[in-house]
Design a protein around this motif. Structure first.
Motif, short mmCIF file in Angstrom:
data_model
loop_
_atom_site.label_atom_id
_atom_site.label_comp_id
_atom_site.label_asym_id
_atom_site.label_seq_id
_atom_site.Cartn_x
_atom_site.Cartn_y
_atom_site.Cartn_z
N UNK A 114 33.65 64.64 121.61
CA UNK A 114 34.75 65.61 121.77
C UNK A 114 36.12 65.04 121.42
N UNK A 115 36.36 63.76 121.77
CA UNK A 115 37.68 63.21 121.47
C UNK A 115 37.89 63.04 119.96
N UNK A 116 36.78 62.81 119.20
CA UNK A 116 36.89 62.72 117.75
C UNK A 116 37.19 64.10 117.15
N UNK A 117 36.56 65.14 117.71
CA UNK A 117 36.82 66.50 117.26
C UNK A 117 38.28 66.86 117.52
N UNK A 118 38.78 66.50 118.71
CA UNK A 118 40.16 66.80 119.06
C UNK A 118 41.13 66.04 118.17
N UNK A 119 40.80 64.79 117.86
CA UNK A 119 41.64 63.99 116.96
C UNK A 119 41.76 64.66 115.60
N UNK A 120 40.64 65.17 115.11
CA UNK A 120 40.66 65.86 113.82
C UNK A 120 41.50 67.13 113.91
N UNK A 121 41.34 67.84 115.01
CA UNK A 121 42.15 69.04 115.22
C UNK A 121 43.64 68.70 115.16
N UNK A 122 44.03 67.64 115.87
CA UNK A 122 45.44 67.27 115.98
C UNK A 122 46.02 66.81 114.66
N UNK A 123 45.23 66.09 113.88
CA UNK A 123 45.77 65.48 112.65
C UNK A 123 45.57 66.35 111.41
N UNK A 124 44.53 67.18 111.40
CA UNK A 124 44.22 67.94 110.18
C UNK A 124 44.29 69.46 110.36
N UNK A 125 44.34 69.91 111.63
CA UNK A 125 44.27 71.35 111.89
C UNK A 125 45.35 72.15 111.19
N UNK A 126 46.58 71.71 111.32
CA UNK A 126 47.70 72.45 110.72
C UNK A 126 47.60 72.48 109.20
N UNK A 127 47.19 71.36 108.62
CA UNK A 127 47.05 71.28 107.16
C UNK A 127 45.98 72.25 106.67
N UNK A 128 44.85 72.31 107.36
CA UNK A 128 43.76 73.21 106.97
C UNK A 128 44.19 74.66 107.15
N UNK A 129 44.90 74.95 108.24
CA UNK A 129 45.35 76.32 108.50
C UNK A 129 46.30 76.79 107.39
N UNK A 130 47.19 75.91 106.93
CA UNK A 130 48.12 76.26 105.85
C UNK A 130 47.37 76.58 104.57
N UNK A 131 46.38 75.79 104.24
CA UNK A 131 45.61 76.01 103.02
C UNK A 131 44.84 77.32 103.07
N UNK A 132 44.28 77.61 104.24
CA UNK A 132 43.52 78.85 104.38
C UNK A 132 44.44 80.07 104.27
N UNK A 133 45.61 79.98 104.87
CA UNK A 133 46.54 81.11 104.84
C UNK A 133 47.07 81.38 103.43
#
Length: 463
Positions: A114-133
């Motif tokens: 879970x902490x690895x999933x959260x780390x990915x969320x924190x570091x890559x989430x915003x970048x992925x959301x921008x690309x999808x939008x």
């Protein structure tokens, strides 16, 4: 017979028996002295024995080898998805294999924590959301980016698929290993139903690992991950502990933690193949481990049995892992065979020292252990009372020769006697796997002859 001759013979007999007593006393006071040298003669006998046999002619136990060819074809081993192992297990089961023993420790999940999933969320989430939008078809999905990332990453890995495949196959065995140190008997919670109820004295003996001449208490178990352990046909420990000089000659068929005895995985596999149940296994230290009416295994006071090695490296059939994964080998070939999945690839190989080689792969040691148990071809150590009789007879014969003949003639006769004894002991091991001591008999001959020579010199010089 003159009084002088009678006196000489009486003294000679006392000297012979006295030397035997001294040799036995030294063995007791410094147990490693003669035993260490004896082990080397044992190794020499093995070296002579295995040099006479061919390669790859044992196929009851087969090694599926994670070799260099497999790494070349499938890539870095650490990057292999466990789905590969699942497919191999399914294929072997399809062919009718009796058992599949993984000589691999699956003690960690291949899923993301879970902490690895959260780390990915924190570091890559915003970048992925921008690309999808920015991509019209995925604009609505962009709002669900955290949920999408969690759904993908939390299902990462193949432990569940691997467990399901091995449960379906019903023939997979996953090992655990014991470590020494501070007692942590809760570490075996997931494996306790695999334990054996042995007598308390036996279990207490097995709570100690004898490794390189020292005793260490078993402290904790490192078990396979639960999903694999639950899907397994069986389990057991896979420790190989060498003698004092680092050579793997013996193995305890049980080790214990927290008052519960666990079998070697090799032993458990053979018991299952022979249809022997837990309650049919009895242990008498210093004598035998009896498995119903199928096996009577000789063991020493520490509950260890000698490993019979059937030949040099690759005495057993090796098949490349990638050839099994890609189904290049007919599944039917594995029918009724025990299959060990292990590694000999550079950087992965589990290398050990055995009596005849300084470089020998761990998977083939396990193959030899299982073949020993399957065939009942055990190394038999001559019982101590018979060895005592041999020492006394050799001592008395040395006395007779040393008194009867002149020193040079006596030396030549005794040398011939030593050669004949050594040849006989070597042939007995080669033909019947009987281990007759060499070192202490030689010591008795040398010390007795020296004592008699000294006695003759003193008595004849004074005469």
């Amino acid at each position: 017979m003159s009084e002088a001759n009678r006196s000489k013979k009486s003294v000679g007999v006392l000297v012979g028996i006295g030397v035997v007593a001294v040799v036995l006393a030294i063995s007791y006071i410094v147990p490693g002295l003669f035993q260490g040298m004896e082990n080397k003669t044992y190794d020499l006998r093995y070296f002579l024995r295995v040099g006479q046999v061919g390669e790859q002619d044992i196929e009851d136990v087969v090694i599926v080898d994670i070799d260099d060819a497999s790494l070349y074809q499938l890539g870095r081993f650490q990057n292999w998805p466990r789905l590969y192992h699942a497919k191999v297990a399914e294929y072997l089961a399809q062919g009718g294999a009796a058992a599949v023993a993984f000589d691999i420790f699956f003690v960690e999940s291949d899923s993301l924590k879970p902490d690895m999933v959260q780390l990915y969320q924190d570091t890559k989430g915003e970048q992925i959301q921008t690309k999808l939008s920015q991509n019209k078809p995925f604009k609505q999905a962009a709002e669900k980016t955290p949920e999408l990332i969690s759904a993908v990453l939390e299902s990462w890995g193949y432990d569940q698929d691997f467990g399901a495949a091995t449960a379906q196959a019903g023939i997979a065995y996953f090992p655990f290993y014991f470590t020494t140190g501070k007692l942590m008997d809760s570490t075996d919670l997931t494996a306790r139903h695999w334990s054996y109820a042995l007598p308390k004295a036996v279990t207490e003996k097995y709570q100690y690992i004898k490794s390189q001449g020292d005793l260490y208490q078993v402290g904790q178990m490192t078990a396979p991950i639960p999903v694999l352990l639950e899907s397994a046909r069986g389990t057991g420990y896979y420790n190989i502990e060498p003698d004092e000089d680092g050579v793997a000659r013996r193995i305890p068929l049980f080790l214990a933690l927290g008052g519960r005895a666990y079998p070697s995985m090799d032993f458990q596999i053979v018991l299952d193949k022979l249809g022997v149940k837990k309650e049919e296994v009895t242990v008498e230290l210093g004598k035998y481990i009896r498995a119903g009416n199928k096996l009577n295994i000789p063991v020493d006071q520490d509950g260890r049995t000698l490993i019979t090695y059937f030949g040099q490296y690759k005495k057993f059939r090796y098949i490349s892992y990638s050839d099994v994964l890609t189904e290049q080998v007919p599944a039917e070939y594995f029918k009724d065979k025990i299959v060990i999945i292990g590694a000999t690839a550079a950087g992965l190989m589990d290398l050990r020292v055995v009596p005849f080689s300084n470089v020998f792969p761990g998977p083939e040691i396990h193959a030899n252990i299982m073949q020993t148990l399957l065939t009942g071809k055990f190394v038999k150590v001559v019982p101590w009372h018979i060895q005592l009789i041999i020492l006394v007879l050799i001592g008395l014969l040395t006395v007779f020769v040393s008194l009867r003949f002149k020193p040079l003639a006596a030396g030549l006769i005794l040398f011939g006697m030593v050669v004949a004894y050594f040849v006989t002991a070597t042939v007995m091991f080669d033909k019947s796997l009987i281990w007759v001591e060499m070192v202490r008999p030689l010591a008795v001959i040398l010390f007795t002859n020296m004592a008699i020579l000294g006695y003759r010199y003193l008595t004849e010089a004074l005469a």
